[in-house]
Design a protein around this motif. Structure first.
Motif, PDB file in Angstrom:
ATOM      1  N   SER A 196      54.719  42.290  73.663  1.00  0.00           N
ATOM      2  CA  SER A 196      54.767  43.334  74.691  1.00  0.00           C
ATOM      3  C   SER A 196      55.014  42.745  76.072  1.00  0.00           C
ATOM      4  N   ILE A 197      54.442  41.584  76.348  1.00  0.00           N
ATOM      5  CA  ILE A 197      54.662  40.931  77.641  1.00  0.00           C
ATOM      6  C   ILE A 197      56.130  40.559  77.799  1.00  0.00           C
ATOM      7  N   ILE A 198      56.709  40.014  76.749  1.00  0.00           N
ATOM      8  CA  ILE A 198      58.126  39.619  76.798  1.00  0.00           C
ATOM      9  C   ILE A 198      59.013  40.820  77.045  1.00  0.00           C
ATOM     10  N   ARG A 199      58.749  41.904  76.334  1.00  0.00           N
ATOM     11  CA  ARG A 199      59.586  43.099  76.485  1.00  0.00           C
ATOM     12  C   ARG A 199      59.412  43.722  77.875  1.00  0.00           C
ATOM     13  N   SER A 200      58.198  43.699  78.415  1.00  0.00           N
ATOM     14  CA  SER A 200      57.967  44.295  79.733  1.00  0.00           C
ATOM     15  C   SER A 200      58.613  43.484  80.849  1.00  0.00           C
ATOM     16  N   LEU A 201      58.812  42.171  80.610  1.00  0.00           N
ATOM     17  CA  LEU A 201      59.414  41.306  81.628  1.00  0.00           C
ATOM     18  C   LEU A 201      60.901  41.070  81.401  1.00  0.00           C
ATOM     19  N   ALA A 206      65.861  38.408  83.048  1.00  0.00           N
ATOM     20  CA  ALA A 206      67.143  38.315  82.332  1.00  0.00           C
ATOM     21  C   ALA A 206      67.949  37.140  82.882  1.00  0.00           C
ATOM     22  N   GLY A 207      68.504  36.356  81.977  1.00  0.00           N
ATOM     23  CA  GLY A 207      69.239  35.153  82.364  1.00  0.00           C
ATOM     24  C   GLY A 207      68.390  33.909  82.377  1.00  0.00           C
ATOM     25  N   SER A 208      67.091  34.057  82.246  1.00  0.00           N
ATOM     26  CA  SER A 208      66.182  32.901  82.172  1.00  0.00           C
ATOM     27  C   SER A 208      65.366  33.003  80.888  1.00  0.00           C
ATOM     28  N   GLY A 209      64.193  32.376  80.863  1.00  0.00           N
ATOM     29  CA  GLY A 209      63.476  32.322  79.597  1.00  0.00           C
ATOM     30  C   GLY A 209      61.976  32.381  79.704  1.00  0.00           C
ATOM     31  N   ILE A 210      61.355  32.542  78.537  1.00  0.00           N
ATOM     32  CA  ILE A 210      59.900  32.549  78.378  1.00  0.00           C
ATOM     33  C   ILE A 210      59.538  31.518  77.317  1.00  0.00           C
ATOM     34  N   LEU A 211      58.545  30.718  77.598  1.00  0.00           N
ATOM     35  CA  LEU A 211      58.045  29.717  76.650  1.00  0.00           C
ATOM     36  C   LEU A 211      56.691  30.167  76.126  1.00  0.00           C
ATOM     37  N   ILE A 212      56.547  30.223  74.799  1.00  0.00           N
ATOM     38  CA  ILE A 212      55.290  30.644  74.174  1.00  0.00           C
ATOM     39  C   ILE A 212      54.718  29.481  73.378  1.00  0.00           C
ATOM     40  N   PHE A 213      53.501  29.094  73.704  1.00  0.00           N
ATOM     41  CA  PHE A 213      52.821  28.043  72.950  1.00  0.00           C
ATOM     42  C   PHE A 213      51.997  28.679  71.828  1.00  0.00           C
ATOM     43  N   TYR A 233      67.616  39.194  72.967  1.00  0.00           N
ATOM     44  CA  TYR A 233      66.636  38.113  72.906  1.00  0.00           C
ATOM     45  C   TYR A 233      67.177  36.962  72.061  1.00  0.00           C
ATOM     46  N   LYS A 234      67.272  35.801  72.651  1.00  0.00           N
ATOM     47  CA  LYS A 234      67.710  34.598  71.950  1.00  0.00           C
ATOM     48  C   LYS A 234      66.480  33.725  71.683  1.00  0.00           C
ATOM     49  N   VAL A 235      66.096  33.645  70.420  1.00  0.00           N
ATOM     50  CA  VAL A 235      64.867  32.930  70.054  1.00  0.00           C
ATOM     51  C   VAL A 235      65.203  31.510  69.619  1.00  0.00           C
ATOM     52  N   PHE A 236      64.474  30.544  70.195  1.00  0.00           N
ATOM     53  CA  PHE A 236      64.628  29.128  69.844  1.00  0.00           C
ATOM     54  C   PHE A 236      63.255  28.584  69.459  1.00  0.00           C
ATOM     55  N   SER A 271      56.623  15.899  77.969  1.00  0.00           N
ATOM     56  CA  SER A 271      57.831  15.103  77.738  1.00  0.00           C
ATOM     57  C   SER A 271      59.134  15.849  77.940  1.00  0.00           C
ATOM     58  N   ILE A 272      59.181  17.150  77.681  1.00  0.00           N
ATOM     59  CA  ILE A 272      60.446  17.849  77.824  1.00  0.00           C
ATOM     60  C   ILE A 272      60.352  18.879  78.945  1.00  0.00           C
ATOM     61  N   THR A 273      61.483  19.179  79.557  1.00  0.00           N
ATOM     62  CA  THR A 273      61.550  20.147  80.641  1.00  0.00           C
ATOM     63  C   THR A 273      62.625  21.178  80.331  1.00  0.00           C
ATOM     64  N   LEU A 274      62.233  22.448  80.363  1.00  0.00           N
ATOM     65  CA  LEU A 274      63.161  23.555  80.175  1.00  0.00           C
ATOM     66  C   LEU A 274      63.357  24.201  81.547  1.00  0.00           C
ATOM     67  N   PRO A 275      64.423  23.856  82.252  1.00  0.00           N
ATOM     68  CA  PRO A 275      64.565  24.268  83.652  1.00  0.00           C
ATOM     69  C   PRO A 275      64.715  25.763  83.880  1.00  0.00           C
ATOM     70  N   ASP A 276      65.145  26.504  82.859  1.00  0.00           N
ATOM     71  CA  ASP A 276      65.361  27.937  83.060  1.00  0.00           C
ATOM     72  C   ASP A 276      64.210  28.799  82.556  1.00  0.00           C
ATOM     73  N   VAL A 277      63.050  28.203  82.333  1.00  0.00           N
ATOM     74  CA  VAL A 277      61.872  28.966  81.902  1.00  0.00           C
ATOM     75  C   VAL A 277      61.065  29.385  83.124  1.00  0.00           C
ATOM     76  N   ASP A 278      60.873  30.683  83.285  1.00  0.00           N
ATOM     77  CA  ASP A 278      60.144  31.220  84.429  1.00  0.00           C
ATOM     78  C   ASP A 278      58.739  31.693  84.080  1.00  0.00           C
ATOM     79  N   CYS A 279      58.473  31.872  82.798  1.00  0.00           N
ATOM     80  CA  CYS A 279      57.174  32.403  82.378  1.00  0.00           C
ATOM     81  C   CYS A 279      56.690  31.634  81.156  1.00  0.00           C
ATOM     82  N   VAL A 280      55.403  31.301  81.141  1.00  0.00           N
ATOM     83  CA  VAL A 280      54.803  30.586  80.019  1.00  0.00           C
ATOM     84  C   VAL A 280      53.620  31.393  79.487  1.00  0.00           C
TER      85      VAL A 280
END
Length: 309
Positions: A196-201, A206-213, A233-236, A271-280
């Motif tokens: 729900s958080i992903i869909r509300s944001l 749009a054009g950036s990303g969300i990282l979910i642990f 939604y492009k899921v990786f 160790s890794i950096t995802l530069p286009d992630v705006d929300c975690v």
């Protein structure tokens, strides 16, 4: 000058090697991993070799003479305190005794400097003052929201608000200790809230990303299926069991009307950096090995992560 740079995970070693090769040239950079995996044209001119921590442990244990012609050994993310990382520090200290001219550099964003200085000073030899060098970086404002903030500040659908209330009620009875297992019903509520958080944001980011642990492959599968066959939604996925080439796709940009959703375990924590992630989004759980006294066996359970993580 010749050096080895150790990273705890393959994806980190690979991305760093590619970034450095673009900056200094591919002829001086190479990479080694376990199972004979090699990348780059390693030759007499190669000055920087990126390796995984596990590979370096075996190399130092069985072929320490390899470092006779090396000037530097860089060990990154030492704060993780894994078995390989701690064994690597032991072998690095032994390497200093046999090769006093090599320079060992320990790197971390949250390193306990006094602990490592004390450890490497437990020797009859003097290796210098071992002063900590702090590298300043550009910082960005970060807004941290907890479960109660999500309930009060975000416009979520009724089913998500119900899941938030259920989760808050369930977690109020948890001790928060390492051995406090997370029930599957609680995990399902977390998935629903994260979706729900992903869909509300989605329009806002749009054009950036969300990282979910998340804690494991079952969580990754459940969350990924919630966005299946939805082109927006492009899921990786970042997980040790996923083919390395598929994990690298998480670094690719998405379209301006698309949302990148990266679902990862703690393999992406450092160790890794995802530069286009705006929300975690962090579910606060992970898979941990625990000893069960009743049957004298080890079990992998879904538990809460440490506040220090």
């Amino acid at each position: 000058c010749k050096m080895m740079v150790a990273q705890p995970r393959r994806i980190a070693a690979s991305t760093l090697m590619k970034r450095v090769s673009h900056a200094v040239g591919s002829n001086v950079v190479a990479m080694r991993m376990g199972h004979g995996v090699r990348e780059g044209d390693e030759n007499s001119q190669t000055a920087i070799i990126f390796v995984t921590t596990g590979y370096l442990v075996r190399l130092l244990a069985y072929q320490p003479d390899t470092f006779n012609n090396h000037t530097h050994l860089i060990i990154d993310e030492v704060h993780e305190r894994s078995v390989d990382s701690d064994v690597l520090c032991l072998l690095a200290r032994k390497l200093l005794e046999s090769n006093p001219t090599i320079r060992i550099i320990l790197m971390s964003a949250t390193i306990h400097t006094a602990l490592y200085k004390e450890y490497f000073n437990k020797s009859d030899n003097y290796y210098g003052d071992m002063e900590c060098l702090s590298v300043g970086v550009r910082r960005f404002p970060v807004e941290i929201m907890f479960l109660n903030d999500i309930q009060n500040k975000m416009a979520l659908p009724p089913n998500a608000k119900t899941a938030v209330k259920t989760l808050m009620k369930s977690t109020s009875h948890c001790s928060g200790l390492f051995d406090d297992n997370v029930p599957m019903a609680m995990a399902k509520a977390q998935y629903s809230i994260a979706e729900s958080i992903i869909r509300s944001l989605s329009n806002e980011i749009a054009g950036s990303g969300i990282l979910i642990f998340v804690s494991g492959m079952s969580d990754i599968t459940d969350l990924s299926e919630r966005f299946h066959d939805q082109p927006k939604y492009k899921v990786f996925v970042i997980h040790s069991e996923i083919p390395f080439e598929e994990q690298e796709a998480a670094f690719l940009p998405v379209g301006k009307n698309e949302v990148k959703v990266v679902v990862a375990t703690n393999a992406a924590e450092s160790s890794i950096t995802l530069p286009d992630v705006d929300c975690v989004i962090c579910l606060g759980t992970h898979k941990a090995t625990q000893y069960v006294a009743g049957n004298h066996r080890l079990q992998i359970r879904n538990t809460w992560i440490s506040k220090a993580s």
